[in-house]
Write a protein that holds these residues in place. Structure first.
Motif, mmCIF file in Angstrom:
data_model
loop_
_atom_site.group_PDB
_atom_site.id
_atom_site.type_symbol
_atom_site.label_atom_id
_atom_site.label_comp_id
_atom_site.label_asym_id
_atom_site.label_seq_id
_atom_site.Cartn_x
_atom_site.Cartn_y
_atom_site.Cartn_z
ATOM 1 N N PRO A 188 0.806 -1.234 0.000
ATOM 2 C CA PRO A 188 0.000 0.000 0.000
ATOM 3 C C PRO A 188 0.835 1.277 0.000
ATOM 4 O O PRO A 188 0.335 2.333 -0.388
ATOM 5 C CB PRO A 188 -0.837 -0.126 1.276
ATOM 6 C CG PRO A 188 -0.095 -1.104 2.144
ATOM 7 C CD PRO A 188 0.566 -2.061 1.192
ATOM 8 N N GLU A 189 2.092 1.187 0.415
ATOM 9 C CA GLU A 189 2.940 2.373 0.449
ATOM 10 C C GLU A 189 3.206 2.940 -0.946
ATOM 11 O O GLU A 189 3.558 4.124 -1.095
ATOM 12 C CB GLU A 189 4.269 2.054 1.138
ATOM 13 C CG GLU A 189 5.233 1.154 0.369
ATOM 14 C CD GLU A 189 4.890 -0.331 0.460
ATOM 15 O OE1 GLU A 189 5.637 -1.137 -0.137
ATOM 16 O OE2 GLU A 189 3.898 -0.679 1.140
ATOM 17 N N ILE A 190 3.055 2.135 -1.982
ATOM 18 C CA ILE A 190 3.283 2.599 -3.352
ATOM 19 C C ILE A 190 2.303 3.703 -3.725
ATOM 20 O O ILE A 190 2.664 4.687 -4.384
ATOM 21 C CB ILE A 190 3.170 1.424 -4.348
ATOM 22 C CG1 ILE A 190 4.303 0.429 -4.131
ATOM 23 C CG2 ILE A 190 3.173 1.926 -5.796
ATOM 24 C CD1 ILE A 190 4.171 -0.838 -4.965
ATOM 25 N N LEU A 191 1.058 3.563 -3.287
ATOM 26 C CA LEU A 191 -0.003 4.484 -3.697
ATOM 27 C C LEU A 191 -0.348 5.525 -2.642
ATOM 28 O O LEU A 191 -0.938 6.562 -2.977
ATOM 29 C CB LEU A 191 -1.283 3.694 -4.018
ATOM 30 C CG LEU A 191 -1.191 2.643 -5.122
ATOM 31 C CD1 LEU A 191 -2.487 1.851 -5.206
ATOM 32 C CD2 LEU A 191 -0.887 3.290 -6.468
ATOM 33 N N ALA A 192 -0.015 5.271 -1.398
ATOM 34 C CA ALA A 192 -0.500 6.101 -0.291
ATOM 35 C C ALA A 192 -0.164 7.578 -0.492
ATOM 36 O O ALA A 192 1.007 7.967 -0.562
ATOM 37 C CB ALA A 192 0.089 5.611 1.025
ATOM 38 N N GLY A 193 -1.189 8.413 -0.629
ATOM 39 C CA GLY A 193 -1.006 9.853 -0.759
ATOM 40 C C GLY A 193 -0.394 10.312 -2.058
ATOM 41 O O GLY A 193 0.054 11.461 -2.164
ATOM 42 N N LYS A 194 -0.388 9.462 -3.082
ATOM 43 C CA LYS A 194 0.274 9.787 -4.353
ATOM 44 C C LYS A 194 -0.744 10.153 -5.438
ATOM 45 O O LYS A 194 -1.893 9.695 -5.424
ATOM 46 C CB LYS A 194 1.105 8.597 -4.841
ATOM 47 C CG LYS A 194 2.185 8.126 -3.879
ATOM 48 C CD LYS A 194 3.309 9.133 -3.786
ATOM 49 C CE LYS A 194 4.400 8.673 -2.819
ATOM 50 N NZ LYS A 194 5.000 7.387 -3.201
ATOM 51 N N GLU A 263 0.359 15.848 -13.187
ATOM 52 C CA GLU A 263 1.011 15.867 -11.865
ATOM 53 C C GLU A 263 1.337 14.452 -11.392
ATOM 54 O O GLU A 263 1.111 14.084 -10.236
ATOM 55 C CB GLU A 263 0.135 16.585 -10.828
ATOM 56 C CG GLU A 263 -0.169 18.022 -11.190
ATOM 57 C CD GLU A 263 -1.035 18.715 -10.152
ATOM 58 O OE1 GLU A 263 -1.995 18.074 -9.655
ATOM 59 O OE2 GLU A 263 -0.742 19.875 -9.821
ATOM 60 N N ALA A 264 1.860 13.642 -12.291
ATOM 61 C CA ALA A 264 2.072 12.217 -12.008
ATOM 62 C C ALA A 264 3.180 11.994 -10.987
ATOM 63 O O ALA A 264 4.243 12.606 -11.052
ATOM 64 C CB ALA A 264 2.397 11.479 -13.293
ATOM 65 N N GLU A 265 2.904 11.111 -10.050
ATOM 66 C CA GLU A 265 3.928 10.593 -9.129
ATOM 67 C C GLU A 265 4.086 9.089 -9.293
ATOM 68 O O GLU A 265 5.157 8.548 -9.058
ATOM 69 C CB GLU A 265 3.543 10.924 -7.680
ATOM 70 C CG GLU A 265 3.532 12.408 -7.379
ATOM 71 C CD GLU A 265 3.053 12.694 -5.970
ATOM 72 O OE1 GLU A 265 3.905 13.094 -5.134
ATOM 73 O OE2 GLU A 265 1.850 12.522 -5.696
ATOM 74 N N VAL A 266 2.999 8.428 -9.664
ATOM 75 C CA VAL A 266 3.028 6.993 -9.936
ATOM 76 C C VAL A 266 2.272 6.751 -11.237
ATOM 77 O O VAL A 266 1.158 7.243 -11.417
ATOM 78 C CB VAL A 266 2.371 6.171 -8.800
ATOM 79 C CG1 VAL A 266 2.308 4.693 -9.175
ATOM 80 C CG2 VAL A 266 3.143 6.354 -7.499
#
Length: 354
Positions: A188-194, A263-266
């Motif tokens: 879940p850390e991959i997406l959290a807040g991204k 505004e991509a981060e993932v």
């Protein structure tokens, strides 16, 4: 993809309203696990011939009731057919009929003395309302809902409408999404807040899943306006906890302003490398978006090994300093349901600039 929703909910709402038996309480951990296993398969519209009607070996207890037992019959009614989410977005009537026909045949074969009156009532209604399949002289298949649980308790569910012709063929594109979704669920850390951008979103399953799994914002992109319209409809079928939208992104005709607005981060991508003509424009858009600090996660079925090799050669050539990591796939205890061919050919990768 039709723009209207087939009106199947009124029949199901009526049978729920007139149910004679109240919902049963949980009959034990094993029984509940079995009902949830059946529910996940049912909502995903898994082909009945591949259905798993018992828990995997080693998870069943000696005292656990069979799927044909009266208490499991009632639990299937209460937790599937009378579930408000099911009532709102049900699978096709034809599929419901096929499911109950198989279940009732199993009950009869087991010589179970009590078949639920409510179960028989639902089945009788479907006998008269469910259309025959086209190969049996029925009308063309209409689009219908499929729902995918992101957990084993069916608390986090993605609902999308798809063409049933796509469902019956079992297109690999959606199946490869499952592999990537399982990795994102496990981490879940991959997406959290991204801020998440779905490249080539298709029906929107993966992007919608990211919204449910903790992303801050999700944008589903595609170069086809009809695909985006379908994805936008599917967004609307889900109650999402973060802003989720669609955006036109033509890989052969995009601007820097379009890329910046994402505004991509993932980045998430599934099954985009099967067509050799996609490689050059896909790499061009990835080169524009995949700046330092942005990670891309992609799943793909290896249909043509040469096309796959060409994609990685091209992206290494165009994106100086790119790192490509293959992500080990988890074992056999999957959350989603796969066909054997997909299991053997899917690979998942992370791409980022060092």
């Amino acid at each position: 993809m039709a723009s209207t929703t087939p009106d199947h909910s009124s029949l199901i709402h009526e049978r729920h309203t007139h149910a004679t038996n109240p919902p049963t309480q949980q009959t034990g951990y094993d029984s509940q696990a079995l009902v949830l296993l059946i529910k996940r398969q049912f909502l995903q519209m898994r082909q009945i011939r591949h259905f798993q009607w018992s828990l995997p070996e080693g998870l069943e207890s000696a005292s656990m009731p069979s799927v044909t037992s009266p208490e499991i019959q009632q639990a299937i009614l209460d937790q599937i057919f009378y579930d408000p989410k099911f009532v709102k977005h049900p699978p096709s009537l034809t599929y419901q009929y096929s499911f109950l026909r198989k279940l009732i045949a199993m009950i009869e074969n087991d010589d179970v003395p009590d078949i639920s009156d409510d179960l028989l009532e639902v089945f009788t209604e479907l006998m008269t309302t469910a259309p025959r399949r086209p190969e049996e002289g029925g009308p063309p298949l209409e689009p219908c809902f499929k729902s995918y649980s992101l957990d084993r308790e069916c608390n986090k569910i993605v609902t999308v409408m798809e063409e049933q012709t796509t469902i019956s063929m079992g297109t690999t594109g959606l199946r490869t999404c499952f592999w990537l979704a399982e990795h994102l669920i496990a981490h879940p850390e991959i997406l959290a807040g991204k801020n998440v951008v779905d490249i080539g979103c298709g029906v929107g399953f993966l992007g919608i899943a990211c919204a449910i799994l903790g992303a801050r914002k999700v944008v589903l992109t595609d170069g086809n306006t009809e695909v985006l319209s379908m994805a936008q409809q599917n967004i609307g079928y889900n109650e999402l906890p973060c802003p989720t939208s669609t955006s036109l992104l033509d890989w052969e005709n995009f601007t820097g302003e379009q890329v910046a607005a994402l505004e991509a981060e993932v980045l998430i991508m599934s099954d985009l490398t099967y067509d050799p003509t996609n490689i050059v424009p896909l790499v061009a858009v990835l080169k524009a978006i995949l700046v330092k600090g942005v990670s891309a996660y992609m799943s793909s079925a290896i249909r043509n090994p040469q096309t796959f090799t060409d994609f990685f050669d091209r992206i290494k050539q165009e994106c100086c300093g790119i790192t490509i990591e293959e992500i080990p796939l988890q074992g056999a205890d999957h959350l989603f349901f796969f066909d054997e061919e997909t299991v053997q050919t899917v690979r998942v990768f992370r791409l980022y600039l060092s």
